[in-house]
Enzyme design. Sequence first.
Site, PDB file in Angstrom:
ATOM      1  N   ASN A  91       3.409 -16.081   9.842  1.00 10.22           N
ATOM      2  CA  ASN A  91       4.442 -15.235   9.246  1.00 10.22           C
ATOM      3  C   ASN A  91       5.454 -14.937  10.354  1.00 10.22           C
ATOM      4  OD1 ASN A  91       6.014 -13.311   8.055  1.00 10.22           O
ATOM      5  ND2 ASN A  91       4.327 -11.966   7.452  1.00 10.22           N
ATOM      6  N   ARG A 107       4.539 -18.187   5.529  1.00  9.46           N
ATOM      7  CA  ARG A 107       5.132 -17.247   4.579  1.00  9.46           C
ATOM      8  C   ARG A 107       6.646 -17.420   4.667  1.00  9.46           C
ATOM      9  NH1 ARG A 107       6.802 -11.221   5.331  1.00  9.46           N
ATOM     10  NH2 ARG A 107       7.302 -10.735   3.180  1.00  9.46           N
ATOM     11  N   HIS A 110       7.058  -9.716  -2.654  1.00  5.01           N
ATOM     12  CA  HIS A 110       5.612  -9.410  -2.625  1.00  5.01           C
ATOM     13  C   HIS A 110       4.847 -10.307  -3.601  1.00  5.01           C
ATOM     14  CE1 HIS A 110       6.497  -4.953  -1.345  1.00  5.01           C
ATOM     15  NE2 HIS A 110       6.232  -5.698  -0.282  1.00  5.01           N
ATOM     16  N   HIS A 156       1.911  -2.629  -5.750  1.00  4.91           N
ATOM     17  CA  HIS A 156       1.796  -2.885  -4.308  1.00  4.91           C
ATOM     18  C   HIS A 156       2.550  -1.754  -3.615  1.00  4.91           C
ATOM     19  CE1 HIS A 156       1.833  -5.668  -0.670  1.00  4.91           C
ATOM     20  NE2 HIS A 156       2.676  -4.715  -0.329  1.00  4.91           N
ATOM     21  N   ASN A 159       4.429   0.295   2.970  1.00  5.56           N
ATOM     22  CA  ASN A 159       5.685   0.709   3.564  1.00  5.56           C
ATOM     23  C   ASN A 159       6.837   0.204   2.693  1.00  5.56           C
ATOM     24  OD1 ASN A 159       7.169   2.003   5.401  1.00  5.56           O
ATOM     25  ND2 ASN A 159       7.090   0.383   6.932  1.00  5.56           N
ATOM     26  N   ARG A 202      13.358   2.684   2.605  1.00  7.70           N
ATOM     27  CA  ARG A 202      14.367   2.089   1.708  1.00  7.70           C
ATOM     28  C   ARG A 202      14.584   2.976   0.483  1.00  7.70           C
ATOM     29  NH1 ARG A 202      11.651  -3.749   1.300  1.00  7.70           N
ATOM     30  NH2 ARG A 202      10.338  -3.101   3.039  1.00  7.70           N
ATOM     31  N   PHE A 236       3.041   7.879   4.689  1.00 12.69           N
ATOM     32  CA  PHE A 236       2.531   8.846   3.707  1.00 12.69           C
ATOM     33  C   PHE A 236       1.434   9.747   4.279  1.00 12.69           C
ATOM     34  CE2 PHE A 236       4.798   5.966   0.973  1.00 12.69           C
ATOM     35  CZ  PHE A 236       5.326   6.814   0.005  1.00 12.69           C
ATOM     36  N   GLY A 281      -1.156  -0.503   1.666  1.00  6.82           N
ATOM     37  CA  GLY A 281      -1.505   0.694   2.449  1.00  6.82           C
ATOM     38  C   GLY A 281      -1.815   1.939   1.640  1.00  6.82           C
ATOM     39  N   ASN A 333      -5.616   2.969   0.132  1.00  8.90           N
ATOM     40  CA  ASN A 333      -6.207   3.978   1.035  1.00  8.90           C
ATOM     41  C   ASN A 333      -6.006   5.433   0.668  1.00  8.90           C
ATOM     42  OD1 ASN A 333      -7.242   2.092   3.011  1.00  8.90           O
ATOM     43  ND2 ASN A 333      -5.093   1.640   3.428  1.00  8.90           N
ATOM     44  N   GLU A 378      -2.734 -11.397   1.556  1.00  5.56           N
ATOM     45  CA  GLU A 378      -1.673 -12.406   1.446  1.00  5.56           C
ATOM     46  C   GLU A 378      -2.009 -13.639   2.284  1.00  5.56           C
ATOM     47  OE1 GLU A 378       2.418 -10.173   1.064  1.00  5.56           O
ATOM     48  OE2 GLU A 378       0.974  -8.891   2.056  1.00  5.56           O
TER      49      GLU A 378
HETATM   50  P1  AMP Z   1       1.408  -1.523   4.345  1.00  6.83           P
HETATM   51  O1  AMP Z   1       2.891  -1.711   4.343  1.00  6.83           O
HETATM   52  O2  AMP Z   1       0.727  -2.095   3.161  1.00  6.83           O
HETATM   53  O3  AMP Z   1       0.756  -1.892   5.652  1.00  6.83           O
HETATM   54  O4  AMP Z   1       1.186   0.068   4.210  1.00  6.83           O
HETATM   55  C1  AMP Z   1       1.524   0.928   5.254  1.00  6.83           C
HETATM   56  C2  AMP Z   1       1.631   2.332   4.713  1.00  6.83           C
HETATM   57  O5  AMP Z   1       0.436   2.695   4.006  1.00  6.83           O
HETATM   58  C3  AMP Z   1       1.749   3.363   5.808  1.00  6.83           C
HETATM   59  O6  AMP Z   1       3.076   3.554   6.175  1.00  6.83           O
HETATM   60  C4  AMP Z   1       1.197   4.591   5.166  1.00  6.83           C
HETATM   61  O7  AMP Z   1       2.265   5.294   4.582  1.00  6.83           O
HETATM   62  C5  AMP Z   1       0.293   4.110   4.064  1.00  6.83           C
HETATM   63  N1  AMP Z   1      -1.116   4.472   4.291  1.00  6.83           N
HETATM   64  C6  AMP Z   1      -2.034   3.828   5.008  1.00  6.83           C
HETATM   65  N2  AMP Z   1      -3.222   4.484   4.992  1.00  6.83           N
HETATM   66  C7  AMP Z   1      -3.036   5.593   4.229  1.00  6.83           C
HETATM   67  C8  AMP Z   1      -3.851   6.690   3.833  1.00  6.83           C
HETATM   68  N3  AMP Z   1      -5.123   6.788   4.220  1.00  6.83           N
HETATM   69  N4  AMP Z   1      -3.291   7.643   3.061  1.00  6.83           N
HETATM   70  C9  AMP Z   1      -2.001   7.560   2.683  1.00  6.83           C
HETATM   71  N5  AMP Z   1      -1.192   6.557   3.010  1.00  6.83           N
HETATM   72  C10 AMP Z   1      -1.681   5.581   3.780  1.00  6.83           C
END
Ligand code: AMP
Length: 398
Positions: free
Chosen positions: A7, A91, A181, A209, A212, A242, A285, A332, A336, A385
């Site tokens: 990627n 990717r 995505h 999905h 971020n 965004r 978050f 994320g 989670n 992915e």
């Molecule tokens: P990603 O872009 O899929 O890697 O997701 C990243 C985002 O997931 C981070 O910026 C967090 O805002 C969110 N995230 C990850 N773990 C948690 C959690 N335990 N609770 C809330 N938000 C989470």
Amino acid sequence: MNILVINAGSSSLKYQLLNPETQEVLAKGLCERIGIDGKFTYKAPGKQTIDAVDVAMPTHSEAIKAVLDALVDPQNGVISSMKEIDAVGHRVVHGSETFACSVKIDEKVMAALEECIPLAPLHNPANITGIKACEAVMGKDVPQVAVFDTAFHQTMPPVAYTYALPYEYYTEDKVRRYGFHGTSHKYVSQRAAALLGKPAASLKLISCHLGNGSSITAIDGGKSVDTSMGFTPLAGLPMGTRSGDLDAGILEYLMNKHGMDINEMLNVLNKKSGVLGISGVSSDFRDLEAAAKQGNARAQLAIDVFEYNVRKLIGAYAAAMGGVDAIIFTAGVGENSPAMRLRMTAGLEFMGVKVDPEKNDCRGKEIDVSAEGATVRTLVIPTNEELMIALDTAELAK
Ligand code: AMP
């Protein structure tokens, strides 16, 4: 079979070597600050982790060389020679209307990828650089495959992808909803079908999905029929930084009021908006939840706006498909945050969504968290992915 998944970004390159049959990840890592001062990380189970700075990486070719050197290193490597890499999967962000599925890369494909650059001027050139660097370092005999973020959404009907603009902007300038995505939405929808024990062709799914960057996709019979991102990944839900959808009239108003040019305006929309913009606290978050717990009203509002928009889109896509069998949460936040999943689905009981708080109290695992009596299932499915790219690559390289 070993597949190297790449990627490539403008100054970074994420990699993973994996076996798509066993789904085993042999090694993974990241080359960062390519062309600056080169940072290299490498992780392989049972091997020493490398976290090196000031690695000479003037271009992506040196970055690929560093990856291959680490993979074949006698002590720390996971393969004995480059010959054990059967194919490389890349990717690629934008495949325009040209690519509705993954493709094996040849000269014609490279030419078509170049043609897609105006649609993704920040991302596609980096992806092309990654492909060229692999060919330069590994030779022409190793098959290379392009897997597009947009491809899964090419099944959307015109009613979902057409913007209400003069039609020539579509026919002449290719302005339409593309969606992104796609690799993630495709992967989790296939896993959802497996988890539910039903053929994908028989299911109506809504895949959320939420990371971020966030997007939601309506998947009917295994095919994307609508998605929240648009011509660019700026559209749809409010995200980490965004804005998501907004009234285009705001641009003119703010640009005039604050003397911003279009680049400054886009920088605000891409980097300073979303939940970061609303809260003034963070794009993450976890930080927002912590701040909201401490009584920060803007952090709470940012979370509320995000969750409200997710819930609203779930309703919209259920209406668009004339029903829904399951809602999938991934990435994320989706994987989670049990608390956010609970709140995002609260209020959807009228359409048969009911989440079991105990089952839902989990992170990062594949699980049906629906409560007894739910007629629409709620699923948590960690996205993968890289595995999806490796599976497509293995299939095409055969
Ligand atoms: P990603 O872009 O899929 O890697 O997701 C990243 C985002 O997931 C981070 O910026 C967090 O805002 C969110 N995230 C990850 N773990 C948690 C959690 N335990 N609770 C809330 N938000 C989470």
